[in-house]
Motif scaffolding. Structure first.
Motif, PDB file in Angstrom:
ATOM      1  N   VAL A  18       0.835  -1.207   0.000  1.00 40.73           N
ATOM      2  CA  VAL A  18       0.000   0.000   0.000  1.00 40.73           C
ATOM      3  C   VAL A  18       0.866   1.253   0.000  1.00 40.73           C
ATOM      4  CG1 VAL A  18      -1.707   1.314   1.324  1.00 40.73           C
ATOM      5  CG2 VAL A  18      -1.923  -1.173   1.115  1.00 40.73           C
ATOM      6  N   SER A  19       1.974   1.212   0.732  1.00 37.03           N
ATOM      7  CA  SER A  19       2.838   2.389   0.851  1.00 37.03           C
ATOM      8  C   SER A  19       3.534   2.740  -0.461  1.00 37.03           C
ATOM      9  CB  SER A  19       3.889   2.166   1.943  1.00 37.03           C
ATOM     10  OG  SER A  19       4.774   1.111   1.582  1.00 37.03           O
ATOM     11  N   GLN A  20       3.551   1.804  -1.427  1.00 41.24           N
ATOM     12  CA  GLN A  20       4.158   2.113  -2.718  1.00 41.24           C
ATOM     13  C   GLN A  20       3.404   3.220  -3.449  1.00 41.24           C
ATOM     14  OE1 GLN A  20       4.495  -1.480  -5.014  1.00 41.24           O
ATOM     15  NE2 GLN A  20       5.951  -2.438  -3.615  1.00 41.24           N
ATOM     16  N   SER A  21       2.126   3.390  -3.104  1.00 41.98           N
ATOM     17  CA  SER A  21       1.314   4.434  -3.738  1.00 41.98           C
ATOM     18  C   SER A  21       1.441   5.773  -3.031  1.00 41.98           C
ATOM     19  CB  SER A  21      -0.158   4.005  -3.762  1.00 41.98           C
ATOM     20  OG  SER A  21      -0.317   2.770  -4.441  1.00 41.98           O
ATOM     21  N   LEU A  22       2.218   5.823  -1.959  1.00 37.42           N
ATOM     22  CA  LEU A  22       2.378   7.048  -1.180  1.00 37.42           C
ATOM     23  C   LEU A  22       3.740   7.670  -1.445  1.00 37.42           C
ATOM     24  CD1 LEU A  22       0.967   5.836   2.263  1.00 37.42           C
ATOM     25  CD2 LEU A  22      -0.265   7.049   0.449  1.00 37.42           C
ATOM     26  N   LEU A  23       3.795   8.982  -1.338  1.00 39.44           N
ATOM     27  CA  LEU A  23       5.063   9.691  -1.410  1.00 39.44           C
ATOM     28  C   LEU A  23       5.753   9.637  -0.052  1.00 39.44           C
ATOM     29  CD1 LEU A  23       3.969  12.853  -3.442  1.00 39.44           C
ATOM     30  CD2 LEU A  23       5.187  10.845  -4.295  1.00 39.44           C
ATOM     31  N   PRO A  24       7.071   9.808  -0.012  1.00 41.07           N
ATOM     32  CA  PRO A  24       7.773   9.785   1.281  1.00 41.07           C
ATOM     33  C   PRO A  24       7.219  10.785   2.285  1.00 41.07           C
ATOM     34  CG  PRO A  24       9.347   9.616  -0.510  1.00 41.07           C
ATOM     35  CD  PRO A  24       8.013   9.871  -1.143  1.00 41.07           C
ATOM     36  N   ARG A  25       6.821  11.970   1.819  1.00 45.45           N
ATOM     37  CA  ARG A  25       6.282  12.951   2.768  1.00 45.45           C
ATOM     38  C   ARG A  25       4.944  12.490   3.342  1.00 45.45           C
ATOM     39  NH1 ARG A  25       5.635  15.916  -2.152  1.00 45.45           N
ATOM     40  NH2 ARG A  25       3.449  16.068  -2.814  1.00 45.45           N
ATOM     41  N   ASP A  26       4.160  11.729   2.544  1.00 44.17           N
ATOM     42  CA  ASP A  26       2.897  11.201   3.062  1.00 44.17           C
ATOM     43  C   ASP A  26       3.148  10.159   4.146  1.00 44.17           C
ATOM     44  OD1 ASP A  26       1.509  12.785   1.232  1.00 44.17           O
ATOM     45  OD2 ASP A  26       1.629  11.240  -0.319  1.00 44.17           O
ATOM     46  N   ILE A  27       4.172   9.340   3.940  1.00 44.47           N
ATOM     47  CA  ILE A  27       4.508   8.333   4.953  1.00 44.47           C
ATOM     48  C   ILE A  27       4.984   9.011   6.233  1.00 44.47           C
ATOM     49  CG2 ILE A  27       6.043   6.403   5.465  1.00 44.47           C
ATOM     50  CD1 ILE A  27       6.009   5.688   2.542  1.00 44.47           C
ATOM     51  N   CYS A  28       5.769  10.074   6.083  1.00 46.97           N
ATOM     52  CA  CYS A  28       6.227  10.809   7.270  1.00 46.97           C
ATOM     53  C   CYS A  28       5.051  11.438   8.014  1.00 46.97           C
ATOM     54  CB  CYS A  28       7.233  11.879   6.864  1.00 46.97           C
ATOM     55  SG  CYS A  28       8.814  11.223   6.273  1.00 46.97           S
ATOM     56  N   ASN A  29       4.028  11.868   7.280  1.00 43.64           N
ATOM     57  CA  ASN A  29       2.849  12.441   7.935  1.00 43.64           C
ATOM     58  C   ASN A  29       2.109  11.394   8.765  1.00 43.64           C
ATOM     59  OD1 ASN A  29       3.300  14.987   6.876  1.00 43.64           O
ATOM     60  ND2 ASN A  29       2.032  14.623   5.063  1.00 43.64           N
ATOM     61  N   LEU A  30       2.146  10.136   8.314  1.00 46.76           N
ATOM     62  CA  LEU A  30       1.489   9.077   9.079  1.00 46.76           C
ATOM     63  C   LEU A  30       2.131   8.891  10.448  1.00 46.76           C
ATOM     64  CD1 LEU A  30       0.841   6.293   6.395  1.00 46.76           C
ATOM     65  CD2 LEU A  30      -0.855   7.740   7.521  1.00 46.76           C
ATOM     66  N   THR A  31       3.438   9.144  10.530  1.00 52.03           N
ATOM     67  CA  THR A  31       4.127   8.941  11.808  1.00 52.03           C
ATOM     68  C   THR A  31       3.640   9.900  12.880  1.00 52.03           C
ATOM     69  OG1 THR A  31       5.913  10.472  11.205  1.00 52.03           O
ATOM     70  CG2 THR A  31       6.175   8.168  10.564  1.00 52.03           C
ATOM     71  N   MET A  32       3.010  11.003  12.475  1.00 52.29           N
ATOM     72  CA  MET A  32       2.539  11.990  13.452  1.00 52.29           C
ATOM     73  C   MET A  32       1.117  11.726  13.921  1.00 52.29           C
ATOM     74  SD  MET A  32       4.195  15.517  11.912  1.00 52.29           S
ATOM     75  CE  MET A  32       3.443  15.330  10.289  1.00 52.29           C
ATOM     76  N   CYS A  33       0.498  10.644  13.421  1.00 51.96           N
ATOM     77  CA  CYS A  33      -0.886  10.354  13.811  1.00 51.96           C
ATOM     78  C   CYS A  33      -0.960   9.719  15.195  1.00 51.96           C
ATOM     79  CB  CYS A  33      -1.540   9.448  12.773  1.00 51.96           C
ATOM     80  SG  CYS A  33      -1.722  10.213  11.143  1.00 51.96           S
ATOM     81  N   CYS A  34      -0.177   8.673  15.411  1.00 49.13           N
ATOM     82  CA  CYS A  34      -0.182   7.995  16.703  1.00 49.13           C
ATOM     83  C   CYS A  34       1.078   7.155  16.827  1.00 49.13           C
ATOM     84  CB  CYS A  34      -1.433   7.125  16.870  1.00 49.13           C
ATOM     85  SG  CYS A  34      -1.553   5.770  15.678  1.00 49.13           S
ATOM     86  N   ARG A  35       1.337   6.652  18.011  1.00 50.15           N
ATOM     87  CA  ARG A  35       2.551   5.881  18.252  1.00 50.15           C
ATOM     88  C   ARG A  35       2.555   4.572  17.479  1.00 50.15           C
ATOM     89  NH1 ARG A  35       3.550   6.432  24.825  1.00 50.15           N
ATOM     90  NH2 ARG A  35       3.887   8.709  24.846  1.00 50.15           N
TER      91      ARG A  35
END
Length: 674
Positions: free
Chosen positions: A22-39
């Motif tokens: 699934v992450s292949q469809s995301l840009l690196p900045r989008d993945i980094c944004n996910l890290t700020m959602c929850c632990r």
């Protein structure tokens, strides 16, 4: 309350392998944004499986090499950070000088990218595919453990090879110009260096006393970033100031290349797995030593026994730079801010002379106030043109070498960029991958003569040409343009950017291919033929005349352009520079600044002698057949004149055995033919 099935719980419920897909469809900045959602998402996104897919998506190195690169950094996330930062640099960079060709190919090394200059050369006895292509190192950009980039310029001086460590500015995604610059930096917080453009620098009293402003005021060329602080771009300095700063900084920061890091810059091809693995071991050890040199200054300190870390070896104290500039001729006034006073004094003297002359001729007096107004306006105009050196040095208390990949608005003619002649820069060529309708786009290489491939015994020294093929729409016609970017002659036949031939893709040619067989005596199969024009007379002219010819597309992905009158043929094949360089032969580099950007106008092969004492090789006379590229010692008919027909003029040379070029003679843009 029921949880949202499309929220974080849904992502957390996915298996790691599915989430990585699934992450292949995301840009690196989008993945980094996910890290700020929850632990929990932070832990999930930190997985190497997620970031290895991002590394593959960047496409700098093949997937099998990523495993080896990962061993040298802290994580795949750090590796992805480095790959994204250097990806825009991959490709072909050029400069107008020397006119034979200045081609620098930036390619992956080992946890690094390497800038390699292809030397203008004759084709070796093994041909293009199997023969060693000569190349020289220009620079390296290595990844640190956290994925940050470090810069090493290569150069040679007094029979020794040197590294010149520096920093890399953030690379712009659409960069088309690569600049070698010097940048002041502010030193704060116990020696940690900050980027001068990211912070407001407050000048202290001591620096203000040492470096005073000129009486004419502050230059308008400065960019004000805060109250009492400013940053002067390196590009706004006068050419002499920029050159002198680069010379002083490179001399001060250079590190002699130790034997332990004089090994390969990139591994060989994977065809030989045993030697490939040996190269990986050597490259890993070399990278560790280079990072120690970068952090600790190499020979300046023994980092194994020293308990204190030295200051950053890539940065110099500005007080030392000022002393060096003071000792340099012509820089004392500029550094101390005396340019304005000196210019005003000269202008007053000149103004007085003009005033006295006008008084004698017209008998009229000139107002002193008017004279002062003229002088004031003249001073302002002079300051607007270039920034003052002392204002540039006020931006920080340390200074260092910097690689700056920038995006500039450049015009071009037939895919060749129009370049600035006073910038220490390389310019990126717009490479396009072959697509439907543009099947022949890309880099091609070859020689004059048929059959193609390996040179024969009577013609072992054919000049190697590199051409960039691109498409252009003109008056409703689709044109295929072959732009020369490198030629392996002793003395230039055509300047960089010359179109060797232009063909109309929509107009088939009725000409017949003159030969029935190739080098292996196999029948020639012509797939397509197009009508066009090839470069003709006018040696040295940027836009010379042309003569009719045809481009033939032959089996095995070969192209052959034939001039109709002379029957001279230029045969080409598509090139993979990365593979050629891995099989190539490394030669010594030029001195550091000229090695990066050669600004001196030159029509001979300045790289051929690999001299480090002069920027230009001098040779009073070179001889070569224009049509076949042979040197006189190996010409096919040394006793009865040249049998070859000039591919450029369509005429058989009559006055001499060979077509002769004199390096010292250049009149009206034409080189004489003996």
């Amino acid at each position: 309350m029921m949880s949202d099935p499309c929220g974080s719980s849904f992502l957390l419920a996915l298996p790691d392998d599915i989430f990585s897909l699934v992450s292949q469809s995301l840009l690196p900045r989008d993945i980094c944004n996910l890290t700020m959602c929850c632990r929990d998402l932070y832990s999930l996104v930190a997985s190497d499986k997620v970031w290895i897919t991002q590394c593959e998506r960047v496409g700098v190195v093949p997937p099998q090499d990523l495993i080896e690169w990962r061993k040298g950094v802290s994580s795949y996330k750090a590796l992805c950070r480095f790959l994204i930062s250097v990806q825009p640099l991959i490709g072909i960079w050029v400069h107008q000088n020397p006119e034979l060709g200045n081609v620098v190919y930036v390619m992956p090394g080992f946890i690094s990218v390497v800038g390699c200059r292809i030397i203008p050369q004759e084709l070796g006895p093994l041909g293009i595919e199997d023969g060693p292509i000569l190349w020289a190192p220009v620079f390296e950009i290595l990844s640190d453990d956290d994925g940050s980039a470090v810069f090493f310029l290569h150069g040679r001086d007094t029979e020794n090879d040197y590294f010149y460590p520096g920093s890399v500015k953030p690379v712009e995604r659409t960069c088309n110009v690569l600049l070698l610059e010097v940048e002041p930096r502010q030193q704060k917080d116990g020696g940690k260096l900050f980027h001068s453009k990211s912070f407001i620098h407050h000048l202290d009293k001591e620096l203000s006393q040492k470096v005073c402003r000129s009486d004419s005021g502050i230059s308008r060329s400065r960019t004000v970033v805060g109250q009492g602080a400013s940053v002067v771009p390196f590009s706004r300095l006068a050419f002499g100031d920029r050159r002198k700063l680069l010379e002083i900084v490179t001399i001060q920061i250079r590190q002699k290349v130790p034997d332990t890091v004089s090994g390969p810059l990139f591994p060989r091809l994977r065809d030989d797995e045993e030697n490939f693995q040996k190269d990986i071991v050597l490259l890993s050890e070399r990278r560790s030593m280079l990072m120690q040199i970068y952090r600790l200054g190499g020979e300046r300190i023994d980092w194994k026994v020293s308990s204190e870390l030295p200051s950053d070896p890539t940065q110099l104290d500005l007080s030392e730079i000022r002393k060096s500039l003071d000792r340099a001729s012509g820089f004392r006034n500029s550094l101390n801010g005396d340019d304005g006073r000196t210019q005003c004094t000269k202008r007053k003297t000149l103004g007085g002379y003009v005033k006295d002359g006008i008084k004698q001729i017209l008998g009229k007096s000139i107002s002193i106030n008017s004279s002062r107004a003229i002088l004031k306006n003249g001073s302002s105009s002079s300051e607007n043109k270039h920034a003052q050196l002392h204002e540039f040095l006020r931006s920080g208390d340390t200074i260092g070498l910097t690689l700056h990949a920038s995006t500039m608005k450049l015009s071009s003619y037939r895919a060749w960029p129009n370049m600035h002649d006073s910038r220490f820069a390389l310019y990126k060529l717009p490479m396009r991958a072959p697509t439907s309708g543009h099947e022949y786009s890309g880099l091609w290489g070859g020689t004059f003569g048929w059959p193609p491939g390996k040179p024969t015994e009577d013609k072992p020294g054919k000049a190697l040409f590199f051409l960039l093929l691109s498409y252009e729409e003109s008056q409703g016609q689709r044109l295929l343009i072959a732009t020369k970017i490198l030629e392996g002659t002793h003395y230039v036949l055509h300047p960089n950017g010359s179109a060797m031939f232009i063909v109309n893709i929509d107009e088939p040619s009725l000409d017949q291919f003159p030969w029935d067989t190739d080098a292996d005596s196999l029948p020639v199969n012509v797939e397509h033929a197009f009508t066009g024009e090839g470069i003709a007379n006018g040696y040295g002219f940027r836009y010379p005349g042309s003569k009719p010819g045809s481009l033939f597309v032959i089996q095995d992905a070969l192209l052959a352009f034939i001039w109709r009158e002379s029957r001279a043929v230029l045969t080409l094949q598509r090139l993979n520079l990365q593979e050629l360089l891995k099989k190539g032969e490394r030669v010594p580099a030029l001195p550091p600044i000229a090695n990066f950007s050669y600004l001196t106008k030159s029509y001979s092969n300045v790289f051929a002698g690999f001299s480090n004492t002069s920027y230009c090789l001098s040779s009073p006379r070179f001889e070569m057949c224009v049509a076949c590229g042979s040197s006189p010692r190996v010409h096919p008919n040394p006793h009865h004149g040249c049998e070859c027909v000039s591919s450029l003029t369509g005429e058989v040379p009559q006055s001499s055995q060979y077509c002769t070029y004199e390096a010292a003679t250049l009149k009206r843009g034409v080189w004489p033919i003996g």
